[in-house]
Write an enzyme that holds these catalytic residues in place. Structure first.
Site, mmCIF file in Angstrom:
data_model
loop_
_atom_site.group_PDB
_atom_site.id
_atom_site.type_symbol
_atom_site.label_atom_id
_atom_site.label_comp_id
_atom_site.label_asym_id
_atom_site.label_seq_id
_atom_site.Cartn_x
_atom_site.Cartn_y
_atom_site.Cartn_z
ATOM 1 C CD1 TRP A 101 -1.340 -33.633 -36.060
ATOM 2 C CD2 TRP A 101 0.083 -33.514 -37.789
ATOM 3 N NE1 TRP A 101 -0.577 -32.492 -35.914
ATOM 4 C CE2 TRP A 101 0.294 -32.389 -36.953
ATOM 5 C CE3 TRP A 101 0.857 -33.653 -38.943
ATOM 6 C CZ2 TRP A 101 1.254 -31.422 -37.224
ATOM 7 C CZ3 TRP A 101 1.812 -32.675 -39.226
ATOM 8 C CH2 TRP A 101 2.001 -31.576 -38.378
ATOM 9 C CG ASP A 171 -0.129 -40.326 -34.953
ATOM 10 O OD1 ASP A 171 0.357 -40.282 -33.813
ATOM 11 O OD2 ASP A 171 0.065 -39.426 -35.800
ATOM 12 C CE LYS A 195 2.262 -34.233 -30.936
ATOM 13 N NZ LYS A 195 2.310 -32.775 -31.106
#
Length: 360
Positions: A101, A171, A195
């Site tokens: 990511w 992030d 999540k």
């Protein structure tokens, strides 16, 4: 049918208490005679929901008035573009690439300016966090970017990088609200909620107010300008209303459990059970350098692809769902977010021990 133990990396397990509350309120929220799912985001009832959610999040983390809290759509992917679009004044940004990511964010930022990869752990399949104490940070860098917890590879920045005074953008999708944080160390902290906080469809951006610009290039899409959403208190357009409502319930649930310090203690206890087993196992082994291990995502392998596949199939039959590793790395991965009960991790270790005995 009884509920399974869901080890999915996201969308992921939610607190059962929250799901039951939402079920009870599905047809009639708080005497309104309607579901939050069908409620106007301009109504007084919904305004209370989103304002309470923001207040509880500020309270949990300790977010001062120097920061805006934005409830947005588009997941982390949209932020890969929004961050450079909003923050690149000099047209330069430094990226620490510790997983898929972060790598995708770095690649996306190259569309908008000079994105420099200043450190990476790709040489060892992202199995560690590189030394970030003295990085070659560009004098013109507008920010330094990290993905703080790497969902796929199971690594975590336990110490933030030395940005040499540059703005840190993080992030935090897969470690959001898993432990106390000092928000003042960050210029922007953002994460998809699917999540650790709520259902897929919401991304929360916590941004220092001085980073919100009103002098952006007119070509920057209205919806990707942080000022658009800060000025409108996250209600510029129809927000992901029901998802925000669930997030608000999870914030209350975390507070009821004792806040972020208690979350961290619980998460450390759960992770220790699993890591201790992996460290003593003759069949299974973890794939991450010990000092960089995540409390949230635990990848492991047997070293044999056929045995891995057998484990995934048999664990599913035993009520342990979504243990298959990410398609890019294989093996197994147990995501043990806030809402995963200790009993779920104990059941997993019990199953792994039994599997090892039968398949050594």
């Amino acid at each position: 049918m009884s509920r399974v133990y869901n080890f999915s990396a996201g969308p992921a397990v939610l607190p059962e208490e929250v799901l039951r509350e939402a079920a009870d309120e599905m047809l009639d929220y708080n005497g309104s005679g309607m579901s939050v799912m069908e409620m106007s985001h301009r109504s007084k009832v919904y305004d209370d929901i989103i304002k309470t959610a923001e207040a509880d999040l500020r309270d949990l983390i300790g977010i001062s008035d120097d920061y805006e809290v934005l409830f947005l759509q588009g997941g982390a992917w949209t932020q890969f573009a929004a961050v450079p679009m909003n923050l690149m004044r000099n047209g330069v940004a430094d990226y620490i690439v510790t997983g898929q990511w972060a790598k995708k964010a770095w690649q996306e930022a190259q569309k908008y300016g000079k994105a420099v990869k200043i450190a990476s752990s790709e040489d060892e399949t992202f199995s560690y966090i590189p030394d970030c104490s003295d990085l070659p940070i560009d004098d013109d860098a507008d920010y330094v970017y990290i993905c703080e917890n790497n969902t796929i590879y199971g690594t975590k920045f336990h110490k933030l990088p030395n940005t040499k005074g540059k703005t840190l953008v993080a992030d935090v999708s897969s470690c959001f609200l898993s432990e106390p944080v000092d928000i003042n160390n960050y210029g922007i902290m953002y994460g998809g909620v699917q999540k650790n906080i709520g259902p897929a469809g919401v991304v929360i951006v916590i941004i220092r107010k001085d980073l919100i610009r009103d002098d952006l290039d007119e070509k920057v899409p209205t919806m990707l300008q942080y000022k658009t959403h800060a000025d409108a208190r996250s209600l510029f357009n129809t927000p992901p209303a029901y998802g925000i409502y669930i997030c608000g319930k999870v914030f209350k649930w975390i507070k009821k459990q004792g806040g972020l310090a208690q979350m961290k203690a619980r998460n450390e206890e759960k992770a220790k059970i699993l890591y201790d087993f992996l460290d003593s196992s003759e069949l299974f082994k973890g794939t991450v350098r010990k000092e960089d291990r995540s409390l949230m995502n635990v990848p492991f392998v047997t070293g044999n692809d056929e045995l891995d596949a057998k484990f995934v199939a048999e664990s599913k039959a035993a009520g342990l769902e979504n243990l298959k590793g990410h398609r890019t790395v294989g093996g197994m991965r147990a995501s043990i977010y806030n809402a995963m009960p200790k009993a779920g991790v104990e059941k997993l270790v019990e199953f792994m021990s039994d599997f090892e005995a039968k398949n050594k």
